[in-house]
Design a protein around this motif. Structure first.
Motif, PDB file in Angstrom:
ATOM      1  N   THR A   5       0.943  -1.258  -0.063  1.00 45.42           N
ATOM      2  CA  THR A   5      -0.067  -0.085  -0.044  1.00 45.42           C
ATOM      3  C   THR A   5       0.980   1.301   0.228  1.00 45.42           C
ATOM      4  O   THR A   5       0.530   2.173  -0.778  1.00 45.42           O
ATOM      5  N   GLU A   6       1.851   1.293   0.761  1.00 46.83           N
ATOM      6  CA  GLU A   6       2.738   2.586   0.983  1.00 46.83           C
ATOM      7  C   GLU A   6       3.458   2.601  -0.575  1.00 46.83           C
ATOM      8  O   GLU A   6       3.564   3.809  -1.253  1.00 46.83           O
ATOM      9  N   GLU A   7       3.796   1.527  -1.275  1.00 48.18           N
ATOM     10  CA  GLU A   7       4.375   1.627  -2.529  1.00 48.18           C
ATOM     11  C   GLU A   7       3.460   2.355  -3.478  1.00 48.18           C
ATOM     12  O   GLU A   7       3.742   3.151  -4.184  1.00 48.18           O
ATOM     13  N   ASN A   8       2.211   1.928  -3.350  1.00 45.48           N
ATOM     14  CA  ASN A   8       1.114   2.461  -4.250  1.00 45.48           C
ATOM     15  C   ASN A   8       0.787   3.898  -4.152  1.00 45.48           C
ATOM     16  O   ASN A   8       0.456   4.677  -4.982  1.00 45.48           O
ATOM     17  N   TYR A   9       0.627   4.367  -2.822  1.00 47.48           N
ATOM     18  CA  TYR A   9       0.586   5.770  -2.619  1.00 47.48           C
ATOM     19  C   TYR A   9       1.748   6.407  -3.009  1.00 47.48           C
ATOM     20  O   TYR A   9       1.465   7.681  -3.813  1.00 47.48           O
ATOM     21  N   ILE A  10       2.883   6.010  -2.877  1.00 47.04           N
ATOM     22  CA  ILE A  10       4.011   6.853  -3.314  1.00 47.04           C
ATOM     23  C   ILE A  10       4.121   6.948  -4.898  1.00 47.04           C
ATOM     24  O   ILE A  10       4.308   7.918  -5.316  1.00 47.04           O
ATOM     25  N   LYS A  11       3.795   5.748  -5.622  1.00 51.12           N
ATOM     26  CA  LYS A  11       3.725   5.884  -7.031  1.00 51.12           C
ATOM     27  C   LYS A  11       2.529   6.975  -7.529  1.00 51.12           C
ATOM     28  O   LYS A  11       3.001   7.666  -8.330  1.00 51.12           O
ATOM     29  N   ALA A  12       1.437   7.151  -6.890  1.00 55.95           N
ATOM     30  CA  ALA A  12       0.308   7.919  -7.026  1.00 55.95           C
ATOM     31  C   ALA A  12       0.888   9.336  -6.792  1.00 55.95           C
ATOM     32  O   ALA A  12       0.408  10.049  -7.612  1.00 55.95           O
ATOM     33  N   ILE A  29      -4.723  12.711  -4.001  1.00 62.66           N
ATOM     34  CA  ILE A  29      -4.221  11.279  -3.551  1.00 62.66           C
ATOM     35  C   ILE A  29      -5.523  10.404  -3.201  1.00 62.66           C
ATOM     36  O   ILE A  29      -5.462   9.243  -3.763  1.00 62.66           O
ATOM     37  N   ALA A  30      -6.496  10.903  -2.367  1.00 68.57           N
ATOM     38  CA  ALA A  30      -7.306   9.897  -2.095  1.00 68.57           C
ATOM     39  C   ALA A  30      -8.165   9.514  -3.478  1.00 68.57           C
ATOM     40  O   ALA A  30      -8.686   8.425  -3.561  1.00 68.57           O
ATOM     41  N   GLU A  31      -8.345  10.638  -4.234  1.00 65.70           N
ATOM     42  CA  GLU A  31      -9.380  10.221  -5.618  1.00 65.70           C
ATOM     43  C   GLU A  31      -8.262   9.138  -6.358  1.00 65.70           C
ATOM     44  O   GLU A  31      -8.834   8.278  -6.615  1.00 65.70           O
ATOM     45  N   ALA A  32      -7.091   9.472  -6.606  1.00 71.87           N
ATOM     46  CA  ALA A  32      -6.259   8.546  -7.385  1.00 71.87           C
ATOM     47  C   ALA A  32      -6.198   7.158  -6.778  1.00 71.87           C
ATOM     48  O   ALA A  32      -6.194   6.160  -7.609  1.00 71.87           O
ATOM     49  N   MET A  33      -6.333   7.027  -5.422  1.00 75.42           N
ATOM     50  CA  MET A  33      -6.223   5.667  -4.571  1.00 75.42           C
ATOM     51  C   MET A  33      -7.627   5.182  -4.618  1.00 75.42           C
ATOM     52  O   MET A  33      -7.792   4.092  -3.793  1.00 75.42           O
ATOM     53  N   SER A  34      -8.667   5.857  -4.947  1.00 71.83           N
ATOM     54  CA  SER A  34      -9.934   5.552  -4.900  1.00 71.83           C
ATOM     55  C   SER A  34     -10.362   5.173  -3.452  1.00 71.83           C
ATOM     56  O   SER A  34     -10.945   4.145  -2.876  1.00 71.83           O
ATOM     57  N   THR A  35     -10.118   6.111  -2.571  1.00 71.70           N
ATOM     58  CA  THR A  35     -10.227   5.993  -0.954  1.00 71.70           C
ATOM     59  C   THR A  35     -10.521   7.259  -0.632  1.00 71.70           C
ATOM     60  O   THR A  35     -10.822   8.022  -1.426  1.00 71.70           O
ATOM     61  N   SER A  38      -9.572  10.965   4.463  1.00 73.79           N
ATOM     62  CA  SER A  38      -9.054  10.607   5.924  1.00 73.79           C
ATOM     63  C   SER A  38      -8.072   9.388   5.817  1.00 73.79           C
ATOM     64  O   SER A  38      -7.257   9.456   6.515  1.00 73.79           O
ATOM     65  N   SER A  39      -8.400   8.520   5.030  1.00 72.55           N
ATOM     66  CA  SER A  39      -7.484   7.362   4.637  1.00 72.55           C
ATOM     67  C   SER A  39      -6.108   7.920   4.199  1.00 72.55           C
ATOM     68  O   SER A  39      -4.950   7.560   4.529  1.00 72.55           O
ATOM     69  N   ALA A  40      -6.392   8.866   3.187  1.00 68.27           N
ATOM     70  CA  ALA A  40      -5.174   9.399   2.675  1.00 68.27           C
ATOM     71  C   ALA A  40      -4.208  10.050   3.647  1.00 68.27           C
ATOM     72  O   ALA A  40      -3.056  10.109   3.641  1.00 68.27           O
ATOM     73  N   THR A  41      -5.002  10.908   4.480  1.00 66.93           N
ATOM     74  CA  THR A  41      -4.132  11.685   5.496  1.00 66.93           C
ATOM     75  C   THR A  41      -3.344  10.601   6.257  1.00 66.93           C
ATOM     76  O   THR A  41      -2.200  10.974   6.777  1.00 66.93           O
TER      77      THR A  41
END
Lengths: 218, 218
Positions: A5-12, A29-35, A38-41
């Motif tokens: 998950t960390e890798e995917n956030y970093i990539k986004a 970021i939240a939108e890119a990760m479909s989340t 609050s989760s992005a934070t």
DNA sequence: AATAATTTTTAGACTTATCTAAATTTGTTT
DNA sequence: AAACAAATTTAGATAAGTCTAAAAATTATT
């Protein structure tokens, strides 16, 4: 250890920040990760604690050098696997993305170095995107978007911005692939559509197509 | 959806149950998964709820047909990737296991079918283990373990039971690989070591080696 | 500059897979 | 068959990543 998950956030974050150069806000970021935001934070805080990102509350994030290295390495793996899938396993350019999303997370330096050699050190993936080398250096192409191309000039198609199945299949069905020769015949100011000349045909593409197709002067 | 952890438990149970034929107890699963018995119990319950396994409290587990299908499919993927790594990416037979443990979880039928075709439908992996076909059928070799081979008979090395780096490197350094010709010269009753004749040498191997090396009469 | 709208963060809860420690069941011995 | 040992399960906690709802900060508007 870095999690998937960390890798995917970093990539986004890397992609949203225009290759690590700009500040990225939480909602994006939240939108890119479909989340949710609050989760992005939460994840941004974690990435910051682990020194993958610099973060000040309410001010967005940027990747650190360490974070950028992670991002570029994942992109390298993603694009090498895409080349493998197309060149060796008969995937089409619209089929590779999803599988490469998973393959990119396999952790083995030997695997990726040998794959690179096996594919004879490709410099671009099936969508025309450059493949970073082992040290993270890109071979930059100076490409322009079809929407900004000049009338009457001959170009070669060198890449796409949108890699969605729908767009890539649209291009296929209209005879456009990497390397296809394109000459701009007319730009319609009313709807920003563009009439282009291909080898055996002349077609009109909409503004959204024109904004997602990269060309290079020949 | 099946999780990565579920897949790994199913695979462990399959191997421990002698290809799905025997009942497996909780401690064995915990040990195989490097976890605690309580964790194994939790997962066994979950696998049972999802119909991958049949389970009665205190009585151990067996895989259902559905569970076996999952296990065989993962084994197919694992072994195909091992062949790919050795034949195309210059991995040695002791290097492949760890990477294949990750590659085996990538979910794409097209990927694995095309990989199979690209490798020209191999029937055995680099350790001599058979690769199930698309329908889950194995091509069985009737192999015997070196410890039970007959004196004076010529055999061919067709596989290993232990795939640890230490064992495989031991074999390499003693000139034993898949396909190597071996004749048993003497069995020492005192410690169950075995003297074997190779092409250019005669060596003595311990009981633990003799129990992990598979041979086939030629 | 005050208020409204938007963005971002916090607080508290849920799920998955794990753990320790205690309780229960099974098996083994005498 | 009683008692002990071993194996297994239950109960309650923890960490990662997610959620909803509410609070706080920032930005935009009048």
């Amino acid at each position: 250890m870095i999690t998937l998950t960390e890798e995917n956030y970093i990539k986004a974050i890397y992609h949203l920040s225009n290759n690590g150069t700009e500040n990225v806000n939480t909602n994006a970021i939240a939108e890119a990760m479909s989340t949710k935001a609050s989760s992005a934070t939460d994840m941004i805080k974690k990435l910051s604690e682990k020194n993958y990102a610099d973060y000040k509350k309410y001010q967005g994030v940027t990747l650190t050098e360490k974070g950028k290295r992670v991002a570029v390495n994942i992109i390298r793996k993603h694009r090498l696997w895409e080349v493998f899938l197309v060149e060796k396993l008969n995937f089409t350019w619209d089929e590779v993305h999803e599988v490469a999303e998973h393959l990119e997370h396999i952790k083995s330096d030997k695997l990726i170095d040998e794959l690179d050699a096996f594919l004879e050190h490709p410099t671009h993936d099936p969508h025309g995107d450059p493949i970073p080398d082992k040290d993270g250096n890109f071979q930059h192409i100076d490409k322009i978007v079809l929407a900004k191309a000049n009338i009457g000039v001959a170009y070669k198609c060198v890449g796409v911005d949108d890699t969605s199945t729908a767009f890539l299949q649209y291009l296929d069905s209209n005879g456009i692939a990497l390397g296809t020769m394109i000459t701009v015949m007319h730009k319609e100011p009313y709807d920003n559509s563009v009439k282009i000349q291909l080898k055996d045909s002349e077609i009109v593409v909409s503004q959204s197509v024109a904004k997602n197709l990269y060309l290079k002067k020949i």
